[in-house]
Structures are given as C-alpha cells and as structure tokens.
Scaffold this motif. Structure first.
Motif, mmCIF file in Angstrom:
data_model
loop_
_atom_site.group_PDB
_atom_site.id
_atom_site.type_symbol
_atom_site.label_atom_id
_atom_site.label_comp_id
_atom_site.label_asym_id
_atom_site.label_seq_id
_atom_site.Cartn_x
_atom_site.Cartn_y
_atom_site.Cartn_z
ATOM 1 N N LYS A 130 -47.406 -32.807 -19.029
ATOM 2 C CA LYS A 130 -47.954 -33.456 -20.224
ATOM 3 C C LYS A 130 -47.429 -32.823 -21.511
ATOM 4 O O LYS A 130 -47.481 -33.438 -22.579
ATOM 5 N N ASP A 131 -46.920 -31.599 -21.415
ATOM 6 C CA ASP A 131 -46.378 -30.919 -22.592
ATOM 7 C C ASP A 131 -44.915 -31.261 -22.848
ATOM 8 O O ASP A 131 -44.389 -30.975 -23.934
ATOM 9 N N MET A 132 -44.252 -31.830 -21.871
ATOM 10 C CA MET A 132 -42.809 -32.045 -21.974
ATOM 11 C C MET A 132 -42.497 -33.192 -22.931
ATOM 12 O O MET A 132 -43.001 -34.300 -22.758
ATOM 13 N N PRO A 133 -41.647 -32.961 -23.948
ATOM 14 C CA PRO A 133 -41.247 -34.044 -24.866
ATOM 15 C C PRO A 133 -40.224 -34.952 -24.183
ATOM 16 O O PRO A 133 -39.014 -34.712 -24.254
ATOM 17 N N ILE A 134 -40.710 -35.991 -23.542
ATOM 18 C CA ILE A 134 -39.855 -36.857 -22.727
ATOM 19 C C ILE A 134 -38.673 -37.407 -23.524
ATOM 20 O O ILE A 134 -37.554 -37.532 -23.010
ATOM 21 N N GLU A 135 -38.917 -37.709 -24.793
ATOM 22 C CA GLU A 135 -37.853 -38.302 -25.616
ATOM 23 C C GLU A 135 -36.705 -37.332 -25.881
ATOM 24 O O GLU A 135 -35.611 -37.750 -26.287
ATOM 25 N N LYS A 136 -36.914 -36.045 -25.609
ATOM 26 C CA LYS A 136 -35.877 -35.044 -25.855
ATOM 27 C C LYS A 136 -35.117 -34.644 -24.598
ATOM 28 O O LYS A 136 -34.188 -33.837 -24.663
ATOM 29 N N VAL A 137 -35.497 -35.195 -23.456
ATOM 30 C CA VAL A 137 -34.809 -34.852 -22.214
ATOM 31 C C VAL A 137 -33.420 -35.492 -22.206
ATOM 32 O O VAL A 137 -33.275 -36.701 -22.341
ATOM 33 N N LYS A 138 -32.395 -34.654 -22.052
ATOM 34 C CA LYS A 138 -31.012 -35.124 -22.088
ATOM 35 C C LYS A 138 -30.311 -35.001 -20.733
ATOM 36 O O LYS A 138 -29.280 -35.644 -20.500
ATOM 37 N N LEU A 139 -30.849 -34.175 -19.873
ATOM 38 C CA LEU A 139 -30.207 -33.895 -18.587
ATOM 39 C C LEU A 139 -31.286 -33.607 -17.558
ATOM 40 O O LEU A 139 -32.271 -32.911 -17.853
ATOM 41 N N ILE A 140 -31.108 -34.151 -16.349
ATOM 42 C CA ILE A 140 -32.013 -33.880 -15.240
ATOM 43 C C ILE A 140 -31.181 -33.409 -14.048
ATOM 44 O O ILE A 140 -30.178 -34.024 -13.690
ATOM 45 N N GLU A 141 -31.593 -32.310 -13.449
ATOM 46 C CA GLU A 141 -30.978 -31.825 -12.216
ATOM 47 C C GLU A 141 -32.014 -31.875 -11.100
ATOM 48 O O GLU A 141 -33.183 -31.584 -11.324
ATOM 49 N N ILE A 142 -31.560 -32.236 -9.909
ATOM 50 C CA ILE A 142 -32.435 -32.273 -8.739
ATOM 51 C C ILE A 142 -31.863 -31.336 -7.682
ATOM 52 O O ILE A 142 -30.680 -31.431 -7.321
ATOM 53 N N TYR A 143 -32.689 -30.420 -7.219
ATOM 54 C CA TYR A 143 -32.293 -29.434 -6.223
ATOM 55 C C TYR A 143 -33.122 -29.625 -4.958
ATOM 56 O O TYR A 143 -34.315 -29.956 -5.026
ATOM 57 N N MET A 193 -37.173 -30.547 -9.576
ATOM 58 C CA MET A 193 -36.610 -31.382 -10.645
ATOM 59 C C MET A 193 -36.609 -30.559 -11.934
ATOM 60 O O MET A 193 -37.658 -30.034 -12.341
ATOM 61 N N VAL A 194 -35.456 -30.437 -12.568
ATOM 62 C CA VAL A 194 -35.321 -29.627 -13.772
ATOM 63 C C VAL A 194 -34.939 -30.532 -14.939
ATOM 64 O O VAL A 194 -33.962 -31.293 -14.848
ATOM 65 N N PHE A 195 -35.698 -30.420 -16.024
ATOM 66 C CA PHE A 195 -35.537 -31.299 -17.186
ATOM 67 C C PHE A 195 -35.124 -30.475 -18.404
ATOM 68 O O PHE A 195 -35.879 -29.611 -18.855
ATOM 69 N N TYR A 196 -33.941 -30.771 -18.918
ATOM 70 C CA TYR A 196 -33.383 -29.999 -20.021
ATOM 71 C C TYR A 196 -33.614 -30.729 -21.352
ATOM 72 O O TYR A 196 -33.254 -31.899 -21.505
ATOM 73 N N THR A 197 -34.201 -30.005 -22.294
ATOM 74 C CA THR A 197 -34.334 -30.497 -23.660
ATOM 75 C C THR A 197 -33.478 -29.574 -24.530
ATOM 76 O O THR A 197 -32.491 -29.021 -24.052
ATOM 77 N N GLU A 198 -33.862 -29.383 -25.770
ATOM 78 C CA GLU A 198 -33.124 -28.457 -26.640
ATOM 79 C C GLU A 198 -33.716 -27.049 -26.592
ATOM 80 O O GLU A 198 -33.209 -26.143 -27.253
ATOM 81 N N ASP A 199 -34.755 -26.859 -25.806
ATOM 82 C CA ASP A 199 -35.440 -25.569 -25.748
ATOM 83 C C ASP A 199 -34.777 -24.631 -24.747
ATOM 84 O O ASP A 199 -34.121 -25.077 -23.796
ATOM 85 N N PRO A 200 -34.956 -23.321 -24.914
ATOM 86 C CA PRO A 200 -34.339 -22.362 -23.987
ATOM 87 C C PRO A 200 -34.987 -22.359 -22.613
ATOM 88 O O PRO A 200 -34.401 -21.845 -21.666
ATOM 89 N N ILE A 201 -36.185 -22.930 -22.495
ATOM 90 C CA ILE A 201 -36.836 -23.052 -21.203
ATOM 91 C C ILE A 201 -36.829 -24.521 -20.787
ATOM 92 O O ILE A 201 -37.349 -25.381 -21.498
ATOM 93 N N ALA A 202 -36.203 -24.811 -19.646
ATOM 94 C CA ALA A 202 -36.206 -26.167 -19.095
ATOM 95 C C ALA A 202 -37.443 -26.322 -18.215
ATOM 96 O O ALA A 202 -37.884 -25.373 -17.566
#
Length: 235
Positions: A130-143, A193-202
């Motif tokens: 719920k804290d994740m800014p979905i509109e800022k997600v630019k990359l998703i990795e699945i492991y 599932m890893v979601f990358y935004t502009e923050d240092p913590i994905a």
C-alpha cells in the motif's frame, strides 16, 4: 498452511509460547527479530525491500561484533553496539548513500547482493504494498526462489505496457484469507517480485503457485488471475 509474517512493533525479542526457563540458569528458546545495533541505534531488517543498485552503497561505518542467535539463551539479555541477530562477527556494515537512516550488509543470497535495514527510531516501516507509488514503478523483476540458493531471475519487465498490466493484475487480485493451497503436487513454488522506482530501496513481495493457482500477500491472501502466467517466463 499458516501465512508467515514479520511484525515490527518495537519488540526486540520474544520467548516462544510454552517455553519455560531452565532450572540451571534460566535459559530460554528465543526467536530474534532481524536487527543490527550500531552507534546506539537499533536497525531492523526491511523484509519487503531490497537494495535497488549496489552503487547506492556508501562508506563502511562499522562491523558486527557478536551474533546473538544461537549464542544467547537469556531472555533478559540487553543488546549492545555491534550486536546483530543473524550476522556473524566481522560482517561489515555500510551506509546507504544519502540515506542517513538506512544501512546495509553484504549477503550473497540477497537480490542485488545486500540486505538493508532501517532505523526504527527515525522511520516508520514504509515498504508495504500500500506504500508503493505504483505510478513510479519503471522496472519489475521476477525471481524464482530456491531453498538455500540464490534466487534465479526468470523475467524482467521493462516496457511500460507490460509493467502497467502486471501491476493492474496485482491491484485487481481477489482477497481470500480462507484460501488453502493445493498440496497434491507438493510444496508450492515461491517467487519474489521486485519493483523498482527512483528510490534506493526497491519493493519486494512474495508470490506462490500451487500448481493450479497463483496467490500473494499484499496483506491478507489474495488470488491472482491466471493471466499472470504470461509474465512468468519471458523478458
């Protein structure tokens, strides 16, 4: 099947229910929160986040002096500087660049090579879905997670259309706290599932597949559409 969660309510440790002190010194079985104490500050592990880029690692600021897990059995033990729940003596501790309340330690099994921790005295836990800014997600990795081994990257979503579709499938998942996975085919497969935004913590969240159904835990158990399968084995 019980859902495993970790909670951070300022509790450093607790004694497992039903465990009684020994008559020979008050020993107890202790389950520790993943913590590091350094320079008077207690840091807790970010279990739903990973370091986004190893270039965000700053200078070394300390070293673990003592691993308390498996070495401390006194429930009244007071943690001190240099103590860590699970890291061995000699583990180096690094600052995360431009993030005074975040630290990291190397971990060969962690995605992107580091475990990250936050100062619980200075920050609230802020890495839930719920804290994740979905509109800022630019990359998703699945492991795919393999016990005792490093997670294997199986898909990377870089196109905005794919990223948005995948996120929409998560948002539209149906909450079902009474769901019981099918165990006929053995244990479910685990994915990260890893979601990358502009923050240092994905942001990082777990998904499972029991052979019939994909499901995950944004909070309570939620069932995913079969369409999620389209993203599981390609770039």
């Amino acid at each position: 099947m019980k859902k495993r969660r970790m909670f951070f309510f300022g509790v450093i440790l607790f004694v497992l229910t039903g465990c009684q002190p020994s008559a020979f010194g008050g020993e107890s079985i202790i389950e520790w929160v993943d913590f590091i104490k350094l320079q008077g500050i207690e840091y807790n592990g970010i279990y739903s986040g990973v370091l986004a880029d190893e270039h965000d690692i700053g200078e070394k600021i300390g070293t673990v002096n003592f691993r308390v897990a498996d070495n401390v059995t006194n429930a009244n033990y007071k943690i001190k500087d240099g103590d860590a729940a699970f890291h061995e003596k000699g583990t180096e501790i690094f600052q995360v660049k431009d993030q005074p309340h975040l630290i990291a330690v190397k971990d060969a099994h962690a995605i992107n090579g580091y475990q990250v921790y936050f100062s619980r005295d200075d920050l609230d836990y802020q890495w839930h879905f719920k804290d994740m800014p979905i509109e800022k997600v630019k990359l998703i990795e699945i492991y795919q997670s393999v016990p005792a081994e490093k997670d294997t990257l199986i898909a990377k979503l870089t196109k905005s259309e794919d990223v948005n579709t995948f996120l929409q499938l998560l948002v539209e998942s149906e909450e079902n706290p009474n769901f019981q996975p099918n165990s006929e085919k053995g244990d479910p497969l685990f994915y990260e599932m890893v979601f990358y935004t502009e923050d240092p913590i994905a942001y990082k969240f777990t998904m499972q597949f029991d052979g019939n159904t994909y499901y995950w835990y944004p909070w309570d158990t939620s069932i995913l559409s079969d369409e999620i399968q389209l993203f599981m084995n390609g770039n």
